[in-house]
Design an enzyme around this catalytic site. Structure first.
Site, short mmCIF file in Angstrom:
data_model
loop_
_atom_site.label_atom_id
_atom_site.label_comp_id
_atom_site.label_asym_id
_atom_site.label_seq_id
_atom_site.Cartn_x
_atom_site.Cartn_y
_atom_site.Cartn_z
N TYR A 109 0.88 -1.17 0.00
CA TYR A 109 0.00 0.00 0.00
C TYR A 109 0.91 1.22 0.00
O TYR A 109 1.86 1.31 0.79
CB TYR A 109 -0.88 0.00 1.26
N GLU A 197 -3.46 7.53 -3.97
CA GLU A 197 -3.37 6.24 -3.28
C GLU A 197 -3.19 5.13 -4.30
O GLU A 197 -3.91 5.08 -5.29
CB GLU A 197 -4.65 6.02 -2.48
#
Ligand code: GDP
Ligand code: MN
Length: 389
Positions: A109, A197
């Site tokens: 991530y 993101e």
């Protein structure tokens, strides 16, 4: 403003960040040909709606044959997808993105966000990529790494090394990881993003870091510098009232409560929302009619506020600085002629020509209008009415 995953990936591509080969479709009919063009033996079909959590909701599917590609695409286009971010009403899928599937070695991530408390952008990373990051941050926060960036000096190699070590990345992967993260920070800066993101960022079996997903939130106030990004706006994804308000020079944000607000000035609008909450009410919207509000703007404001069926009362809070209060009062009176105002309207006016304005409202004999003596009195009256009715 948010943009779709496939648009984020277009931007990534311009910066040479690796993405899977993909194609956007609004119709299933040539999905097979498109998949053949992409090559490979497996494809991923992804719903293009502004929401995360699509995977868990059935909005990301793997097709293992060309027949599957067509079947999944056909099912997905036009389908309503309800994720943990869309609310129970869900969103209709109008476009799907088909990608050539990637063989994943591991998932990460990686995000860049604005940390309002630190007043800097921060890099957020986790070795638990591909999963529900909100859940990880709640249940095992030790897996989430945050590194603030000094905007004066930018994102430096030592920070990248630090990050890579905390993620336990294999030594050989570190330079490529740093390059990826630095490019992401460059995009964040150059495009005036509020959030970027990548979840998951994957290391593929053939050795590359690839952005399998991408999300970007952009600063609305900076969009004038990025017409190419502004063109990516998808009005289907935005609250219709909010876009219409924008056209009339109003800033409107719909919220969950039942006390409508009409205020001039963003700061006063925030203060008004605070005081309504403080006296026990729940605000239905933020609405700043701006400094130069005209009668027609005020009428439009009422029209938009009243479309929200939860509204039980409206609090109009105007400070006459640039705008004269009598003009607003006339706007309210004018609005009652064109818009059916079927809830009580509490009006607090102060500043230039406030007295004249109050007289105008009193003499208008409109039954739903209640003139408040001050801010607190107005907020209390509006909240009482929202509870009583
Ligand atoms: P989200 O659920 O809305 O965040 O959608 P994502 O784009 O992140 O997709 C959900 C999950 O599907 C990812 O976390 C991956 O595990 C998986 N996925 C997506 N694309 C591929 C791919 O090309 N290959 C493989 N093996 N898995 C994929
Ligand atoms: Mn994702």
């Amino acid at each position: 403003m948010n943009i779709h995953e496939y648009q984020v990936k277009q931007i990534f591509k311009e910066y040479n960040l690796p993405i899977p080969k993909g194609v956007i479709l609004t119709n299933y009919k040539n999905s097979i040909d498109q998949a053949i063009d992409l090559g490979g033996k497996m494809w991923v079909i992804k719903a293009q709606i502004h929401s995360g959590g699509r995977g868990l909701a059935g909005g990301v599917k793997i097709a293992k044959s060309l027949k599957d590609v067509e079947k999944i695409t056909k099912n997905m286009i036009g389908m309503k997808l309800i994720t943990n971010q869309t609310g129970p009403e869900g969103k209709i899928i109008e476009k799907v993105y088909i990608e050539k599937a990637v063989d994943i070695e591991y998932e990460l991530y990686l995000a860049i966000a604005l940390d309002r408390a630190l007043e800097t952008p921060i890099i957020i990373a986790s070795s638990k990529g591909g999963m529900d990051i909100e859940k990880i941050s709640k249940e095992s926060p030790e897996y989430i790494i945050k590194i603030p960036i000094d905007t004066e000096i930018g994102f430096k190699d030592f920070q990248g090394i630090d990050l890579a070590n905390k993620l336990n990345l294999p030594k050989d992967d570190i330079p490529r990881f740093i390059k990826f993260a630095k490019t992401l920070y460059k995009i964040y800066n150059e495009d005036d993003a509020e959030l970027i993101e990548v979840n998951p960022l994957v290391k593929s079996k053939n050795g590359n870091y690839i952005a399998l997903d991408g999300k970007m939130g952009l600063d609305d106030s900076a969009l004038y510098r990025h017409h190419d990004i502004e063109d990516m706006r998808d009005l289907h994804e935005e609250n219709k009232n909010e876009s219409e308000a924008k056209e009339y020079g109003l800033s409107y944000v719909q919220l969950d409560g039942n006390v409508g607000c009409m205020v001039n000035g963003a700061g006063l609008a925030m203060a008004t929302m605070d005081i309504i909450k403080h006296v026990g009410g729940n605000v239905a919207n933020f609405l700043d009619v701006g400094g130069g509000a005209k009668a027609s703007t005020v009428a439009k404001g009422f029209e938009i506020i009243l479309r929200n069926k939860k509204i039980k009362s409206i609090f109009v809070n105007i400070f006459g600085g640039i705008v004269r209060c009598d003009r607003i009062a006339n706007g309210i009176i004018e609005a009652t002629k064109n818009v059916n105002i079927n809830v009580p309207v509490v009006v607090r006016l102060n500043g230039t020509n406030a007295q004249e304005a109050k007289e105008l409202l009193k003499n208008s004999n409109i039954e739903n209008i209640i003139v408040a003596s001050n801010l607190e009195d107005g907020a209390k009256k509006a909240v009482e009415l929202s509870i009583k009715l």
